[in-house]
Design an enzyme around this catalytic site. Structure first.
Site, short mmCIF file in Angstrom:
data_model
loop_
_atom_site.label_atom_id
_atom_site.label_comp_id
_atom_site.label_asym_id
_atom_site.label_seq_id
_atom_site.Cartn_x
_atom_site.Cartn_y
_atom_site.Cartn_z
N ASN A 7 0.88 -1.18 0.00
CA ASN A 7 0.00 0.00 0.00
C ASN A 7 0.91 1.22 0.00
O ASN A 7 1.48 1.58 1.02
CB ASN A 7 -0.88 -0.04 1.25
N ARG A 90 -2.46 -2.05 -3.53
CA ARG A 90 -3.67 -1.23 -3.36
C ARG A 90 -3.59 -0.06 -4.33
O ARG A 90 -2.56 0.62 -4.40
CB ARG A 90 -3.73 -0.71 -1.93
N HIS A 179 -12.64 3.02 0.21
CA HIS A 179 -12.64 1.94 1.21
C HIS A 179 -13.36 0.70 0.68
O HIS A 179 -13.87 -0.12 1.45
CB HIS A 179 -13.36 2.33 2.52
N ARG A 240 -11.33 15.52 8.14
CA ARG A 240 -12.10 15.94 6.96
C ARG A 240 -13.53 16.32 7.37
O ARG A 240 -14.11 15.65 8.24
CB ARG A 240 -12.18 14.81 5.93
N GLU A 383 -7.96 -5.25 5.17
CA GLU A 383 -7.79 -4.90 3.76
C GLU A 383 -6.62 -5.65 3.13
O GLU A 383 -6.68 -6.03 1.96
CB GLU A 383 -7.63 -3.38 3.62
#
Ligand code: AMP
Length: 395
Positions: A7, A90, A179, A240, A383
């Site tokens: 990743n 990823r 996601h 965020r 993940e």
């Protein structure tokens, strides 16, 4: 087969080496401060972390250091690099092009590059990692697993914005969602865990981490999700803003004398629960401040939970019902007082929380009472394992 999962971010890179048959993690770690000074963290299963400070001018040196660590005679996880059978990468944005994982060829890399505009902070970094790996591991099959792919089943009514249609046609401005690897993994596991019929199931996955998103999964397919063209939309996150009135951007720009980049920086990095609380983006700090009665921390937690509850309500409407809800990721798996706050809004769905079960951290568990009409669970996400499985399936 041993699968290296990578990743790659702009100045960091996380990795895991997974043995696919047993799904055991043989080694894991990360490279930080790539292009600045460089730091490798490496941990073989069962051993302590090793930390090496060393120059990593580019991702290529970083990946070389990871490979060296993986077959280091003392603490390496493999005797020879030929024992790594495939690499799973990823990739953040696959645009409308990729609705599933794909074997990485020159042609595919060009197509990923064409999506760079949609994720200018992430895709170029992902590509740098892929290219460095291909150079250092020639002949090893590589697979790209996209954050956006699982959401490609959304119907047009869910992914179109109320904007001039030509922006969709010309620039592909639409909801993509992120996601996806986690939403896919957790929704499948939830269906399996509760023995639901995958082809007749309505589930909602709340991926609540520093970045947070929620998805509606009907009969195993995503029909809506809260993140949009970018990961800024939807829930209130660590830093965020999530959904806001778009006119706030112009208002703040004028008041604070900011250009569009400055406003975007505020929305991405200075907002969310950190901006609200002034304490932290981390819910461990927020929980402490909440318990001490810090008023802004209390509001931040209330705003966060309320937004999740509103999204759950809207997805129940979108699917005309819900059978099960899963909480996942750092906050979803660990922060029981936030789960409790969210569930407190959901009595109308016939949900009652099991207080004792809700104390769970990081393990699969039903946290609603047996008589609840909708079952609520904690389902840890993974993940890296999802990327490993996708990689094995394709190679
Ligand atoms: P993530 O982005 O999925 O790593 O989630 C990070 C968020 O999860 C932070 O706000 C953490 O405070 C929160 N969290 C709470 N408890 C834990 C825990 N035991 N381990 C990891 N993250 C946690």
């Amino acid at each position: 087969m041993n699968v290296l999962v990578i990743n790659c971010g702009s100045s960091s890179l996380k990795y895991q080496l997974i043995e696919s048959a047993s799904e055991a993690v043989l080694a894991k770690g990360l490279c930080e401060r790539i292009g600045i000074d460089g730091r490798l963290v490496y941990q073989k299963a069962g051993l302590d972390k090793e930390i090496t400070e060393a120059a990593m001018p580019t991702h290529k040196e970083a990946i070389q250091m990871v490979l060296d660590a993986l077959h280091n005679p003392e603490s390496g996880a493999v005797a020879d690099l030929s024992e790594i059978g495939a690499v799973g990468h990823r990739v953040v944005h696959g645009g409308e092009k990729f609705s599933g994982s794909v074997v990485l060829t020159d042609e595919v890399l060009k197509e990923i590059e064409a999506c760079n505009d949609l994720a200018p902070l992430h895709n170029p970094a992902n590509l740098i990692g892929i290219r460095a790996c291909r150079e250092l591991m020639p002949g090893v099959p590589m697979v790209g697993v996209f954050d956006t792919a699982f959401h490609q089943t959304m119907p047009k009514k869910a992914y179109l914005y109320g904007l001039p249609y030509e922006y969709y046609e010309k620039y592909k401005v639409r909801r993509y969602g992120f996601h996806g690897t986690s939403h896919s993994f957790v929704s499948k596991r939830l269906i399996q865990f509760l023995n639901l019929d995958a082809s007749a199931s309505k589930v909602i996955v709340a991926h609540l981490g520093n970045g947070a998103s929620i998805s509606a999964v009907l009969n195993g397919e995503c029909v809506d999700t809260s993140m949009g063209l970018t990961p800024l939309e939807g829930l209130v996150m660590g830093t965020r803003s999530g959904d806001i009135d778009p006119a706030i951007m112009e208002f703040i720009a004028k008041k604070e004398n900011l250009d569009i980049t400055g406003v975007m920086n505020v929305l991405n990095k200075k907002s969310g629960v950190e901006g609200l609380s002034g304490v932290s983006s981390d819910f461990r700090d927020l929980e402490k401040a909440y318990n001490e009665g810090n008023e802004r921390a209390v509001y931040a937690c209330e705003v966060f939970a309320y937004r999740v509850a509103k999204y759950i309500g809207s997805y129940v409407a979108a699917m005309n019902g819900v059978d099960a809800i899963a909480f996942t990721a750092g906050i979803g798996e660990n922060t029981s007082f936030i789960r409790e706050k969210i569930l407190a809004y959901l009595g109308y769905l016939g949900i009652t929380m099991d207080e004792e079960a809700n104390q769970v951290r990081g393990e699969e568990k039903v946290i609603s009472t047996p008589d609840s009409r909708v079952t609520v669970c904690v389902i840890p996400t993974n993940e890296e394992l999802a990327i490993c499985r996708e990689t094995v399936a394709l190679v």
